[in-house]
Design a protein around this motif. Structure first.
Motif, PDB file in Angstrom:
ATOM      1  N   LEU A 113       0.828  -1.206   0.000  1.00 16.45           N
ATOM      2  CA  LEU A 113       0.000   0.000   0.000  1.00 16.45           C
ATOM      3  C   LEU A 113       0.863   1.258   0.000  1.00 16.45           C
ATOM      4  CD1 LEU A 113      -2.979   0.907   0.142  1.00 16.45           C
ATOM      5  CD2 LEU A 113      -2.751   0.975   2.627  1.00 16.45           C
ATOM      6  N   SER A 116       2.518   1.770  -3.366  1.00 18.39           N
ATOM      7  CA  SER A 116       1.613   2.333  -4.368  1.00 18.39           C
ATOM      8  C   SER A 116       1.475   3.838  -4.178  1.00 18.39           C
ATOM      9  CB  SER A 116       0.237   1.661  -4.297  1.00 18.39           C
ATOM     10  OG  SER A 116      -0.511   2.088  -3.175  1.00 18.39           O
ATOM     11  N   LEU A 117       1.460   4.290  -2.916  1.00 19.70           N
ATOM     12  CA  LEU A 117       1.406   5.728  -2.647  1.00 19.70           C
ATOM     13  C   LEU A 117       2.616   6.427  -3.257  1.00 19.70           C
ATOM     14  CD1 LEU A 117       0.188   8.199  -1.218  1.00 19.70           C
ATOM     15  CD2 LEU A 117       1.437   7.522   0.849  1.00 19.70           C
ATOM     16  N   SER A 167       7.321   5.447   0.568  1.00 20.00           N
ATOM     17  CA  SER A 167       6.710   6.213  -0.525  1.00 20.00           C
ATOM     18  C   SER A 167       7.640   7.306  -1.017  1.00 20.00           C
ATOM     19  CB  SER A 167       5.390   6.830  -0.047  1.00 20.00           C
ATOM     20  OG  SER A 167       4.523   5.859   0.492  1.00 20.00           O
ATOM     21  N   PRO A 263       0.127   2.032  -9.984  1.00 16.70           N
ATOM     22  CA  PRO A 263      -0.145   2.155  -8.554  1.00 16.70           C
ATOM     23  C   PRO A 263      -1.572   1.802  -8.177  1.00 16.70           C
ATOM     24  CG  PRO A 263       0.108   4.325  -9.545  1.00 16.70           C
ATOM     25  CD  PRO A 263       0.523   3.328 -10.576  1.00 16.70           C
ATOM     26  N   SER A 264      -2.518   1.966  -9.110  1.00 18.64           N
ATOM     27  CA  SER A 264      -3.905   1.579  -8.815  1.00 18.64           C
ATOM     28  C   SER A 264      -4.013   0.065  -8.634  1.00 18.64           C
ATOM     29  CB  SER A 264      -4.838   2.035  -9.940  1.00 18.64           C
ATOM     30  OG  SER A 264      -4.821   3.439 -10.061  1.00 18.64           O
ATOM     31  N   GLN A 266      -1.507  -1.884  -7.768  1.00 17.09           N
ATOM     32  CA  GLN A 266      -0.801  -2.188  -6.530  1.00 17.09           C
ATOM     33  C   GLN A 266      -1.695  -1.927  -5.313  1.00 17.09           C
ATOM     34  OE1 GLN A 266       2.923  -0.088  -6.401  1.00 17.09           O
ATOM     35  NE2 GLN A 266       3.575  -0.854  -8.397  1.00 17.09           N
ATOM     36  N   LEU A 267      -2.445  -0.847  -5.358  1.00 18.39           N
ATOM     37  CA  LEU A 267      -3.362  -0.523  -4.262  1.00 18.39           C
ATOM     38  C   LEU A 267      -4.408  -1.610  -4.085  1.00 18.39           C
ATOM     39  CD1 LEU A 267      -4.560   1.457  -2.165  1.00 18.39           C
ATOM     40  CD2 LEU A 267      -5.784   2.561  -4.050  1.00 18.39           C
ATOM     41  N   PHE A 278      -6.620  -0.421   4.971  1.00 20.39           N
ATOM     42  CA  PHE A 278      -6.806   0.900   4.371  1.00 20.39           C
ATOM     43  C   PHE A 278      -7.589   1.729   5.383  1.00 20.39           C
ATOM     44  CE2 PHE A 278      -8.649   4.133   1.577  1.00 20.39           C
ATOM     45  CZ  PHE A 278      -7.557   4.458   0.788  1.00 20.39           C
ATOM     46  N   HIS A 282      -5.149   6.650   5.699  1.00 21.04           N
ATOM     47  CA  HIS A 282      -4.849   6.386   4.292  1.00 21.04           C
ATOM     48  C   HIS A 282      -5.873   7.068   3.382  1.00 21.04           C
ATOM     49  CE1 HIS A 282      -2.634   2.746   5.919  1.00 21.04           C
ATOM     50  NE2 HIS A 282      -1.732   3.350   5.184  1.00 21.04           N
ATOM     51  N   PHE A 286      -4.532   9.427   0.544  1.00 25.56           N
ATOM     52  CA  PHE A 286      -4.765   9.088  -0.855  1.00 25.56           C
ATOM     53  C   PHE A 286      -5.765  10.054  -1.482  1.00 25.56           C
ATOM     54  CE2 PHE A 286      -2.687   5.122   0.164  1.00 25.56           C
ATOM     55  CZ  PHE A 286      -2.135   4.716  -1.037  1.00 25.56           C
TER      56      PHE A 286
END
Length: 307
Positions: A113, A116-117, A167, A263-264, A266-267, A278, A282, A286
């Motif tokens: 997570l 991905s950020l 990140s 990244p989407s 990965q999220l 999440f 977060h 996000f």
């Protein structure tokens, strides 16, 4: 890496064969990058440094074969004999190895997570580098977008009492890598080949040392695991090649829309497949990043229409 203009032969550019081919290459590249955490989790017994060492060593074989296949040998020789280019590629090789190492460590230790950020932040970090180092000027809405992204990162640090270093490290290392390659443009395949060649001696020495200590994994397990390790070279080189083909067929601004696919994915993997929490923190972080990206993209398209 430069992109040529899209060929537009009809009122509906989305239907043009060049556009469709470019879009397919872009989806393949970013989807592969997005699914990469799932690949690394196939071999959780390997440490991040060992995986990166294998990634470098096997990439040498893959990129070398591609150089021969696409007849880039002359460009490769010219780059290897140019001390200035070698110096640039040594720096970019170190930056990309840091990026790979942090990313693989994050995946193996349950921080998909946060990784991905980092890749959501990356485009806006590139903007910040352009302002600070290239003296580029931001329009008001672009400045607001960067401020929103910074607010998201600060929220994460304030609420968790620790900056999201994974990140930030991913965004900073890849942003610096992209900036240097932009200022000293080198053909993508040749550049990656030289980068892996520069890293290969250290990577190979590390693998031989691990094997001598009885800590190496390649050749000491199942054939399936060995194939996964060898495949690290393919999943390193092929997405870059697909990206280069996409960049030749699409406007760079168009290509930018696809970069959020990785990244989407990965999220979604982090939350749905690996059970990472999440939280409300977060959601705010996000939310700020997504709002910043939407604002920056909208402003960019508006400026293109006006132009």
């Amino acid at each position: 890496m430069s992109a040529s203009s899209e060929t537009v032969a009809s009122p509906a550019p989305g239907l043009h064969p060049e556009f469709a081919t470019g879009a397919l290459y872009a989806v393949l590249a970013y989807l592969t990058w997005g699914l990469m955490p799932a690949y690394w989790k196939l071999v959780p017994e390997l440490s991040a440094p060992e995986l990166i060492a294998h990634r470098v060593v096997w990439s040498v074989f893959v990129t070398g074969a591609l150089v021969l296949a696409f007849r880039r040998g002359r460009e490769l020789r010219a780059t290897l004999t140019d001390t200035r280019r070698l110096g640039v590629l040594l720096v970019t090789a170190l930056l990309v190895s840091v990026n790979w190492l942090v990313f693989v460590w994050a995946v193996l230790n349950g921080h998909v997570l946060e990784s991905s950020l980092g890749y959501f932040i990356n485009p806006l970090f590139n903007v910040l580098l352009g302002v600070l180092l290239l003296k580029e000027r931001l329009r008001p809405l672009q400045g607001l977008a960067v401020a929103l992204a910074a607010a998201g990162v600060l929220n994460q640090g304030w609420q968790l009492q620790a900056l999201p270093w994974i990140s930030l490290a991913l965004a900073a290392s890849f942003g610096a890598y992209g900036l240097i390659r932009k200022l000293a443009p080198i053909e993508p395949l040749v550049g990656l080949t030289v980068e892996t060649l520069l890293l290969a001696p250290l990577a190979l020495a590390g693998l031989l040392w691990l094997d001598a200590q009885g800590l190496g994994h390649f050749g000491h397990g199942t054939p399936a695991r060995d194939l996964i390790i060898i495949g690290a070279g393919l999943i390193t080189a092929l997405p870059l090649l697909w990206f280069a083909n996409a960049a030749k067929r699409l406007r760079f601004s168009t290509l930018g829309f696809f970069q959020y696919l990785a990244p989407s994915v990965q999220l979604m993997l982090a939350v749905l497949a690996y059970g990472e929490a999440f939280t409300a923190v977060h959601a705010v972080t996000f939310g700020c990043i997504w709002a910043a990206l939407a604002l920056y993209t909208w402003d960019g398209r508006r400026a293109l229409r006006i132009a």
